[in-house]
Design a protein around this motif. Structure first.
Motif, PDB file in Angstrom:
ATOM      1  N   SER A  15      47.100  16.377  27.067  1.00  0.00           N
ATOM      2  CA  SER A  15      46.426  17.621  26.709  1.00  0.00           C
ATOM      3  C   SER A  15      45.145  17.801  27.509  1.00  0.00           C
ATOM      4  O   SER A  15      44.562  16.846  28.018  1.00  0.00           O
ATOM      5  CB  SER A  15      46.119  17.641  25.205  1.00  0.00           C
ATOM      6  N   ASP A  16      44.723  19.042  27.597  1.00  0.00           N
ATOM      7  CA  ASP A  16      43.458  19.436  28.240  1.00  0.00           C
ATOM      8  C   ASP A  16      43.289  18.932  29.666  1.00  0.00           C
ATOM      9  O   ASP A  16      42.170  18.715  30.123  1.00  0.00           O
ATOM     10  CB  ASP A  16      42.269  19.002  27.377  1.00  0.00           C
ATOM     11  N   GLN A  17      44.382  18.782  30.409  1.00  0.00           N
ATOM     12  CA  GLN A  17      44.247  18.339  31.793  1.00  0.00           C
ATOM     13  C   GLN A  17      43.875  19.480  32.729  1.00  0.00           C
ATOM     14  O   GLN A  17      43.302  19.248  33.794  1.00  0.00           O
ATOM     15  CB  GLN A  17      45.498  17.613  32.269  1.00  0.00           C
ATOM     16  N   GLY A  37      49.644  21.016  24.851  1.00  0.00           N
ATOM     17  CA  GLY A  37      48.332  21.611  25.088  1.00  0.00           C
ATOM     18  C   GLY A  37      47.659  21.185  26.378  1.00  0.00           C
ATOM     19  O   GLY A  37      46.474  20.862  26.363  1.00  0.00           O
ATOM     20  N   PRO A  38      48.346  21.224  27.512  1.00  0.00           N
ATOM     21  CA  PRO A  38      47.732  20.738  28.745  1.00  0.00           C
ATOM     22  C   PRO A  38      46.669  21.664  29.335  1.00  0.00           C
ATOM     23  O   PRO A  38      45.840  21.227  30.118  1.00  0.00           O
ATOM     24  CB  PRO A  38      48.915  20.605  29.699  1.00  0.00           C
ATOM     25  N   VAL A  39      46.680  22.937  28.945  1.00  0.00           N
ATOM     26  CA  VAL A  39      45.673  23.877  29.448  1.00  0.00           C
ATOM     27  C   VAL A  39      44.579  23.999  28.387  1.00  0.00           C
ATOM     28  O   VAL A  39      44.843  24.427  27.260  1.00  0.00           O
ATOM     29  CB  VAL A  39      46.288  25.257  29.756  1.00  0.00           C
ATOM     30  N   ALA A  40      43.374  23.607  28.751  1.00  0.00           N
ATOM     31  CA  ALA A  40      42.243  23.683  27.826  1.00  0.00           C
ATOM     32  C   ALA A  40      41.994  25.138  27.436  1.00  0.00           C
ATOM     33  O   ALA A  40      42.185  26.055  28.255  1.00  0.00           O
ATOM     34  CB  ALA A  40      40.997  23.087  28.471  1.00  0.00           C
ATOM     35  N   VAL A  53      50.535  33.300  34.625  1.00  0.00           N
ATOM     36  CA  VAL A  53      51.282  33.316  33.364  1.00  0.00           C
ATOM     37  C   VAL A  53      51.413  31.886  32.869  1.00  0.00           C
ATOM     38  O   VAL A  53      51.807  30.997  33.621  1.00  0.00           O
ATOM     39  CB  VAL A  53      52.688  33.929  33.561  1.00  0.00           C
ATOM     40  N   ILE A  54      51.071  31.667  31.607  1.00  0.00           N
ATOM     41  CA  ILE A  54      51.217  30.338  31.005  1.00  0.00           C
ATOM     42  C   ILE A  54      52.383  30.386  30.028  1.00  0.00           C
ATOM     43  O   ILE A  54      52.362  31.157  29.067  1.00  0.00           O
ATOM     44  CB  ILE A  54      49.930  29.900  30.275  1.00  0.00           C
ATOM     45  N   ILE A  55      53.392  29.574  30.286  1.00  0.00           N
ATOM     46  CA  ILE A  55      54.528  29.447  29.380  1.00  0.00           C
ATOM     47  C   ILE A  55      54.176  28.316  28.419  1.00  0.00           C
ATOM     48  O   ILE A  55      54.052  27.160  28.827  1.00  0.00           O
ATOM     49  CB  ILE A  55      55.824  29.167  30.156  1.00  0.00           C
ATOM     50  N   PRO A  56      53.971  28.640  27.149  1.00  0.00           N
ATOM     51  CA  PRO A  56      53.415  27.669  26.208  1.00  0.00           C
ATOM     52  C   PRO A  56      54.336  26.490  25.910  1.00  0.00           C
ATOM     53  O   PRO A  56      55.558  26.608  25.924  1.00  0.00           O
ATOM     54  CB  PRO A  56      53.152  28.487  24.950  1.00  0.00           C
ATOM     55  N   ASP A  57      53.697  25.380  25.614  1.00  0.00           N
ATOM     56  CA  ASP A  57      54.429  24.149  25.292  1.00  0.00           C
ATOM     57  C   ASP A  57      55.371  24.342  24.114  1.00  0.00           C
ATOM     58  O   ASP A  57      56.442  23.752  24.078  1.00  0.00           O
ATOM     59  CB  ASP A  57      53.467  22.987  25.041  1.00  0.00           C
ATOM     60  N   LEU A  58      54.979  25.182  23.157  1.00  0.00           N
ATOM     61  CA  LEU A  58      55.846  25.425  21.997  1.00  0.00           C
ATOM     62  C   LEU A  58      57.213  25.940  22.426  1.00  0.00           C
ATOM     63  O   LEU A  58      58.227  25.628  21.802  1.00  0.00           O
ATOM     64  CB  LEU A  58      55.213  26.454  21.050  1.00  0.00           C
TER      65      LEU A  58
END
Length: 128
Positions: A15-17, A37-40, A53-58
């Motif tokens: 996460s948060d990388q 949650g890799p994007v803070a 565009v961020i494709i969410p981990d969910l």
């Protein structure tokens, strides 16, 4: 190295990388979140402002979760697994397509990012 040009960046470690500083270095059109949650949170608006565009981990990880659930359901009901994997793949694909369609509609209808729309839908479903 976060500055390498790419169509899709896939953070898959922790996460948060993707911090705000690293977000500035990224040269991609999309991020497929495979880690949790890799994007803070502070990096998301910076990326959105650049049209990333961020494709969410969910969503990115949901196919495996759905397949595991189907396998569990077959086992729990003592139903034999289908002889071919195609039917399980078809069900996973159908469920994923429906989920993505709902998420995109929520994002566009509410002015949310895909990440925020995915979390909003998850919270709505938990409260049902």
């Amino acid at each position: 190295q976060f500055a390498v040009p790419a169509d899709v960046f896939v953070p898959a470690y922790t996460s948060d990388q993707v911090t705000p500083a690293r977000a500035e270095q990224l040269r991609c059109r999309a991020i497929l979140e495979v880690a949790n949650g890799p994007v803070a949170d502070a990096a998301e608006p910076l990326l959105a402002g650049r049209g990333v565009v961020i494709i969410p981990d969910l969503v990115a990880n949901a196919g495996g979760i759905i397949a595991s659930h189907l396998e569990w359901r077959y086992g729990a009901t003592a139903t034999p697994l289908p002889a071919d994997a195609a039917s399980i793949h078809a069900e996973v694909k159908a469920r994923m397509a429906a989920a993505v369609e709902i998420m995109v509609a929520k994002a566009h209808g509410s002015g949310l990012s895909l990440v925020d729309a995915a979390y909003a839908l998850a919270l709505e479903r938990l409260s049902e």
